[in-house]
Design an enzyme around this catalytic site. Sequence first.
Site, PDB file in Angstrom:
ATOM      1  N   VAL A   1      -9.994   3.337  -5.260  1.00 56.07           N
ATOM      2  CA  VAL A   1      -9.855   4.489  -6.145  1.00 56.07           C
ATOM      3  C   VAL A   1     -10.526   4.160  -7.480  1.00 56.07           C
ATOM      4  O   VAL A   1     -10.281   3.098  -8.064  1.00 56.07           O
ATOM      5  CB  VAL A   1      -8.378   4.865  -6.377  1.00 56.07           C
ATOM      6  CG1 VAL A   1      -8.270   6.068  -7.302  1.00 56.07           C
ATOM      7  CG2 VAL A   1      -7.691   5.167  -5.047  1.00 56.07           C
TER       8      VAL A   1
ATOM      9  N   ALA B   1      -7.991   1.033  -8.586  1.00 57.48           N
ATOM     10  CA  ALA B   1      -7.118   0.342  -7.633  1.00 57.48           C
ATOM     11  C   ALA B   1      -7.853   0.164  -6.320  1.00 57.48           C
ATOM     12  O   ALA B   1      -8.827   0.867  -6.020  1.00 57.48           O
ATOM     13  CB  ALA B   1      -5.824   1.131  -7.414  1.00 57.48           C
ATOM     14  N   SER B   2      -7.360  -0.812  -5.514  1.00 57.49           N
ATOM     15  CA  SER B   2      -7.921  -1.064  -4.190  1.00 57.49           C
ATOM     16  C   SER B   2      -6.805  -1.018  -3.173  1.00 57.49           C
ATOM     17  O   SER B   2      -5.703  -1.515  -3.411  1.00 57.49           O
ATOM     18  CB  SER B   2      -8.617  -2.425  -4.135  1.00 57.49           C
ATOM     19  OG  SER B   2      -9.742  -2.447  -4.991  1.00 57.49           O
ATOM     20  N   GLY B   3      -7.093  -0.425  -2.013  1.00 57.87           N
ATOM     21  CA  GLY B   3      -6.121  -0.368  -0.935  1.00 57.87           C
ATOM     22  C   GLY B   3      -6.704  -0.901   0.349  1.00 57.87           C
ATOM     23  O   GLY B   3      -7.876  -1.310   0.413  1.00 57.87           O
ATOM     24  N   GLY B   4      -5.906  -0.898   1.414  1.00 61.31           N
ATOM     25  CA  GLY B   4      -6.367  -1.419   2.679  1.00 61.31           C
ATOM     26  C   GLY B   4      -7.411  -0.548   3.330  1.00 61.31           C
ATOM     27  O   GLY B   4      -8.175  -1.008   4.177  1.00 61.31           O
TER      28      GLY B   4
ATOM     29  N   ASP C   1       4.572   7.761   4.611  1.00 56.36           N
ATOM     30  CA  ASP C   1       4.374   6.574   3.775  1.00 56.36           C
ATOM     31  C   ASP C   1       4.977   6.787   2.391  1.00 56.36           C
ATOM     32  O   ASP C   1       4.348   6.496   1.370  1.00 56.36           O
ATOM     33  CB  ASP C   1       2.878   6.243   3.674  1.00 56.36           C
ATOM     34  CG  ASP C   1       2.643   4.788   3.231  1.00 56.36           C
ATOM     35  OD1 ASP C   1       3.597   3.981   3.304  1.00 56.36           O
ATOM     36  OD2 ASP C   1       1.524   4.456   2.815  1.00 56.36           O
TER      37      ASP C   1
END
Length: 649
Positions: free
Chosen positions: A29, A22-25, A138
């Site tokens: 990961v 996965a990709s986040g801001g 969050d």
Amino acid sequence: MAADKLTGLKINDRYEIISRLASGGMADVYLGYDTKQSKKVAIKILHENYSSNRNFIARFKSEAKILSRLSNPNIVVIYDWGEFNDMYFIIMEYVSGVSLKKIIEKNGSLGARLTASYSIQICNALQEAHSNNPVHRDIKPQNIMITEDGQLKLTDFGIAKTVANDITKTMGILGTAHYVSPEQAQGKILDYRSDIYSLGIVMYEMLSGDVPFRGGSSIDISLSHISEAPQPISSLTPGISPKIEKIVMKCLQKFPAQRYANAGELKKDLENFLEGRELSFEKAERLAESGQSKFKLGFFKKSVPRNNTSSVPVGQYGMAQASPAAYSEINYTKYIKKMLRLRNFLFVLITFFAALFFIFLSLFLINYNRSASLMDESSYITVPPLVNVRAEQAKSILSTFSLNLKITDSVFSSSIEKDFIISQEPKEGTRILKGSVINAVVSKGSEIISLPVPNITGMDKDIAVKTLEDSGFLEGEISEEFNDFYPAGKIINQEPESGSLSAPQSKINITVSKGKETVTIPDLAGYDYVYASSSLEALGLNVIVKRESSAAYPSGTVIGTIPSAGASLNKKDIVQLVITVNEELLPVPALISMDCAKAAGILDSMGLSYEISYIKVDYSIQKDSVIAQYPEANTNISFSEKIILFVGN
């Protein structure tokens, strides 16, 4: 190093990167493999473009430190963290499953019992986190993973912060707008109850299939959290249990003091719901309702006597007696003899039992007199007075008389102190055998009758005072405060809180709103920007800068304000300082909602430099679209300045 080139890399000669998950801001990961422990792991790596930013590095390290202190089956475990080849990494437990967000998107409403079960596991995670001081900040379905066996795992403490360190406000809103608490949306100091609000939003979404507030922008959604009431879940999901709806709505109270104080209290009520028990705050509601209306129901049955008549006369012994004329003379003679025999039999029987009774009575009296004559007078004792004596002291007194004390009951008394004896049996002065027991009733003290405090928040002062008087309370101290949400004259706070129990005629302190606090903009023309900005901020205003190119004044000189001097504003409103610069300026174009490529083309044509920062979004329509920009549209900037485009990914 480009993200696609990380596959196959081995960190610290131990953790091998297999593929991106996965990709986040802030970070990506990856699925990894721990060659030393021979198991799969998750590897979180800070984005390369943030690896030189001290703020992002500090936040990334903070997440690692926070997770390393937590140990709970509902929180992702951290194994290792550090720096490798100018990359910052965290080695975490690999969770095989799907996010709660995916489950909600697939199934819609999850039902009351499954929602309660999942929420209890989230409470377990929050109890562990809060006991170590951090506020997650969050909580959202995207950060909650559910394994194949139904176990829940809370992830992503990237913006978590300890309560002890969270002593400053921030102009930015951290967290996802759909799930932030009202105080988080306002940039106020946060505590554990902010996570309770976010969990309430998640529970609302699990029950209804959607979040309570939507809008065209993050600001619109945040304003809804601050000022709007959510639509009742029962109107979106008919048939939902009122108890689970009450739990969610308590979590979503605008003021933190009206929510559950901690995750443990929320967990207890969720368990009460699953087991069919009364919720923690329902008892107060029930007492309030019973205090307003009492109904006594009685059921009475009235027996109706029946008039049974008989044409046959009743004889001396209750037997039906026929008329003698109905018999022949012989039959009548037999009948008379039979009655005489019966009478004689009954007479003998009564005489026998009377003789037997007198025999036993004589024997009893003889034995009683014999026992009394044999009994020594020293075997008796006179009962001492015990009324208004403390129970423990009375026990000691009786022991000296070879008597025992037994507390048979305890009742309220307005005249006898608590733990003192109200009555005794036998009474004082009675002669009884030694070793006998004295029964006593003990006082519980004066009965304290408590009433539920009504909720007067939001009422006009006069109506609130009348409501208190009608409920059996008195007006206490009245204070006034400025308030951004309640108009002048409205009640904004009360002490004790609504729903709590207090003695009748006790005083309730109230705080009345003075409305929004206003300030007047001073004339700052000709002053230096730093002095003017500090002056406005000292008045409680937020300052933004508008620059205009001019050679008539030194650079940084204030030439005006928007609104102009003399205007009245509410505290925290925005004031524009118009200052001069000695270089050519260009207005920033409006780029939000544009396709990324189109926005970049416009900036290239204007000769302005820019930087693209990708942020994770929830909806596919936002992908490759400009979500936000800095500086804002119509802001004047020089050719040397850079524009940042935040693009959905």
